[in-house]
Scaffold this active site. Structure first.
Site, PDB file in Angstrom:
ATOM      1  N   GLY A 197     -17.475 -37.982   5.210  1.00  0.00           N
ATOM      2  CA  GLY A 197     -17.662 -38.983   4.175  1.00  0.00           C
ATOM      3  C   GLY A 197     -16.469 -39.081   3.246  1.00  0.00           C
TER       4      GLY A 197
ATOM      5  N   ASP B  40     -18.794 -23.915   7.905  1.00  0.00           N
ATOM      6  CA  ASP B  40     -17.580 -24.734   7.973  1.00  0.00           C
ATOM      7  C   ASP B  40     -16.468 -24.121   7.130  1.00  0.00           C
ATOM      8  OD1 ASP B  40     -16.091 -26.824   8.972  1.00  0.00           O
ATOM      9  OD2 ASP B  40     -16.707 -28.248   7.436  1.00  0.00           O
TER      10      ASP B  40
END
Length: 684
Positions: free
Chosen positions: A373, A488
């Protein structure tokens, strides 16, 4: 004249002697302050006294500190004739009112100190008393009783709601969860320091027995006398004279805010000092000032917003044009809100506030575009706090309740090496995550981009960053109430604050589970090059898969190279795997040749070799061979020696994976071929 001159000298000597006696520290002092209007105090920082007599140490402004001290000097000097030490007793009423429910920032302390100059002290976890270099020094000569509302792992805090006895530093010599022992049952009853309610503390020191007692109690309502519990909350043996020596000292209060804020109030204070058993006079509760109501500004703004919404609805019924305008307004600010979200209310932001904070998500506020995003910088209209707002597309509502519940849980994380996730907002097809803003951007900018216009990271900075990320991961894996698997870990998700300290960010992929529970299989998510072999095979993210990614990450920091790089020469499409390259050099006896050439050879060779070998150890293809993050932290801090391992033990070129196989195209993150800004920072 000859007869008068000696008389004049005698008179002058007497005056000088009187001045010396008047300015020398005393071993006796008694005062009681019921409301601070007109009180003789030395204030600095943001500390002030309100018109109603409330001592305000800090208010709702981030990263501030405030101090208030009684101007008289004291001395805990040992009596040379009998060896006795003065005793003291003090009690004060206080209240901590957080800006946001259940989010403290950071606490206050009663302090005995030889110096009232705290200009070099830092706010946040240091409570305005010390900084990173002075913390813990025996030359501080400071005794403090902290009322701490944030868990700071680096100080070994027991929780985010405790009372501690601190000698010369922020690591408490003795601490206890905030509470009091009931006289009727003897049970320990908990108190919440950031409840916004008035409480009272008694600090009693017996110089004969060298015993320091701390007692805490609620004040049911201002004006009602409070009985001191018979049993202290905690006791600690300490020779205060040995800490303070014969230095003249002051008594008073210190407080600080961090990235989250609280208003720290003192309502009344009584103090007594002398030889033998002393007891501070009780406070007059009828004279204590009242505590301000919580968050009046936000209540008014919400009431105004509700009134405007009702007014708009009336006009919609009356005027067609207004109906069209209201429809356009609704489409601009509409949110997706369901009944089950009520329980997560404190973590939900209004879309309108986020829209205004980011200037309508304007291009000038765009920080970067990532694999999940676009991210914008914003300033919240009510608090003025700087935030980073990440807009993530989502269409499916399946599992959204569980996902929002995890966001609310992650929002309770508190660690100096973890970026604060403040909350979320939902619209149709879109999820917005709100984080703390971190000013210096992401680590990958300093490792891989813009070396011509950014200062190069020295080895000591890199080593401190590695230790900071390790400490943050240890907190997530073992020290919080649940296990948090980040999923992540990479250089672009490590952010650098104003002092270039590392903060692990972007918890959009994180998953939580209870300690001792095996996590479920999910989609394979993460970034190519950081994914462990078993994650690709099973889709099950665990703490061991985070350790694998951390191992690749610290190799990236030490070598200044990405985990996967396209070769400049050789067959088309051939890639260089960083892990393979480092281990090959180790086999050839040249492991230090992999250290970033940009350092110009200026690095600690033993530290660099240890980091490289630790990175390979963490990146072992078999999860059971990887160390836990607790052991990793011990290696990095020198509290445990890295085991002697051969390159053959860690050799796994043949186990390297085809990273393009088995991934969910919608969730895997690929490294960009162009610089992408940190999602929490101001870098563009």
């Amino acid at each position: 004249m000859l007869l008068k001159f000696p008389s004049f000298l005698l008179l002058l000597h007497l005056l000088l002697l009187l001045k010396l006696v008047a300015s020398s520290p005393t071993e006796e002092l008694n005062f009681t302050i019921n409301g601070f209007s007109g009180a003789n105090l030395t204030l600095d920082g943001v500390a002030t006294v309100s018109s109603h007599g409330l001592l305000i140490l800090t208010n709702n402004i981030v990263e501030q500190k405030g101090h208030a001290f009684h101007p008289s000097h004291l001395c805990f000097c040992r009596n040379h004739s009998d060896g006795s030490i003065p005793s003291f007793s003090t009690t004060f009423a206080f209240a901590i009112v957080p800006e946001f429910t259940n989010l403290g920032g950071n606490g206050l302390a009663f302090v005995i100190t030889p110096s009232t100059d705290f200009s070099e002290a830092q706010p946040a976890q240091f409570l305005g008393l010390f900084n990173r270099s002075s913390n813990g020094r025996a030359t501080n000569h400071v005794v403090a009783i902290e009322l701490d509302t944030v868990l700071n792992v680096e100080f070994q805090d027991i929780n985010n709601n405790h009372v501690g006895i601190d000698i010369n530093g922020m690591r408490s010599n003795e601490s206890s969860a905030a509470g009091y022992y009931a006289d009727d049952t003897g049970e320990l009853r908990n108190l919440t320091l950031i409840s916004g309610k008035a409480m009272q503390v008694w600090v009693d020191y017996d110089g004969v027995d060298s015993m320091l007692n701390i007692t805490l109690s609620p004040i049911n309502e201002i004006g009602t006398p409070t009985t001191k519990p018979t049993k202290p909350l905690m006791s600690f043996t300490v020779n205060i004279s040995a800490v303070l020596l014969d230095l003249p000292v002051h008594v008073g209060f210190s407080s600080a805010t961090g990235s989250m804020t609280s208003s720290h109030y003192v309502l009344g204070w009584s103090f007594a000092m002398g030889v033998g058993h002393v007891q501070a006079l009780p406070l007059d509760y009828s004279k204590l000032p009242t505590i301000p109501r919580l968050n009046l500004k936000r209540h008014r703004s919400r009431a105004l917003g509700l009134w405007l919404a009702v007014a708009s609805l009336v006009f919609v019924l009356l005027v067609t044009f207004v109906a069209f305008a209201a429809a356009r307004w609704w489409s601009k600010y509409a949110e997706l809100r369901e009944d089950w979200e009520v329980e997560f209310g404190p973590h939900r932001f209004s879309y309108r506030d986020l829209f205004r904070a980011t200037n309508g998500f304007g291009e000038r506020e765009l920080l970067g575009v990532g694999g999940f995003g676009r991210v914008y910088r914003g300033t919240l209209p009510n608090s003025g706090a700087e935030v980073a707002v990440k807009r993530v597309s989502h269409e499916s509502r399946q599992g959204m309740r569980e996902f929002v519940a995890e966001i609310a849980s992650i929002g309770r994380l508190r660690h100096r090496n973890v970026v604060q996730l403040l909350g979320y907002c939902r619209r149709k097809g879109e999820l917005l995550l709100v984080y703390d803003f971190v000013p210096n951007g992401s680590l990958d900018k300093y490792l891989h981009y813009g070396r011509a216009h950014k200062p190069a990271l020295g080895w000591s900075q890199r080593f401190r960053i590695v230790k900071g990320v390790a400490a943050g991961l240890l907190y997530l894996h073992e020290e919080w109430e649940q296990v948090v698997v980040h999923r992540d870990i990479k250089a672009s998700n490590v952010l650098l604050d104003s002092e270039m300290n590392a903060k692990l960010g972007d918890f959009g992929l994180a998953r939580l589970y209870d300690h001792g529970i095996n996590p479920h299989t999910t989609h394979v998510v993460g970034t190519m090059g950081y994914l462990s072999p078993e994650l690709v095979r099973s889709g099950r993210a665990t703490t061991a898969t985070d350790v694998f990614a951390f191992g690749v990450f610290i190799l990236e920091v030490a070598c200044g190279r990405r985990p996967v790089e396209e070769l400049a020469v050789g067959p088309q499409g051939e890639q260089l795997m960083l892990v393979d390259w480092v281990i090959e050099n180790w086999r050839e006896g040249s492991i230090l040749d992999t250290v970033d050439a940009g350092l110009g050879g200026e690095y600690a060779r033993e530290e660099a070799e240890m980091v490289l070998k630790l990175g390979l150890m963490c990146s072992h293809p078999h999860p059971e061979a990887r160390p836990s993050m607790r052991l990793v932290v011990q290696y990095l801090e020198g509290r445990a020696a890295l085991p002697e391992l051969s390159p053959d033990y860690l050799y796994f070129r043949n186990l390297s994976l085809g990273y393009n196989e088995g991934f969910d195209d919608f969730v895997i993150s690929y490294p960009s071929s162009v610089p992408s800004a940190s999602i929490f920072s101001g870098e563009k």
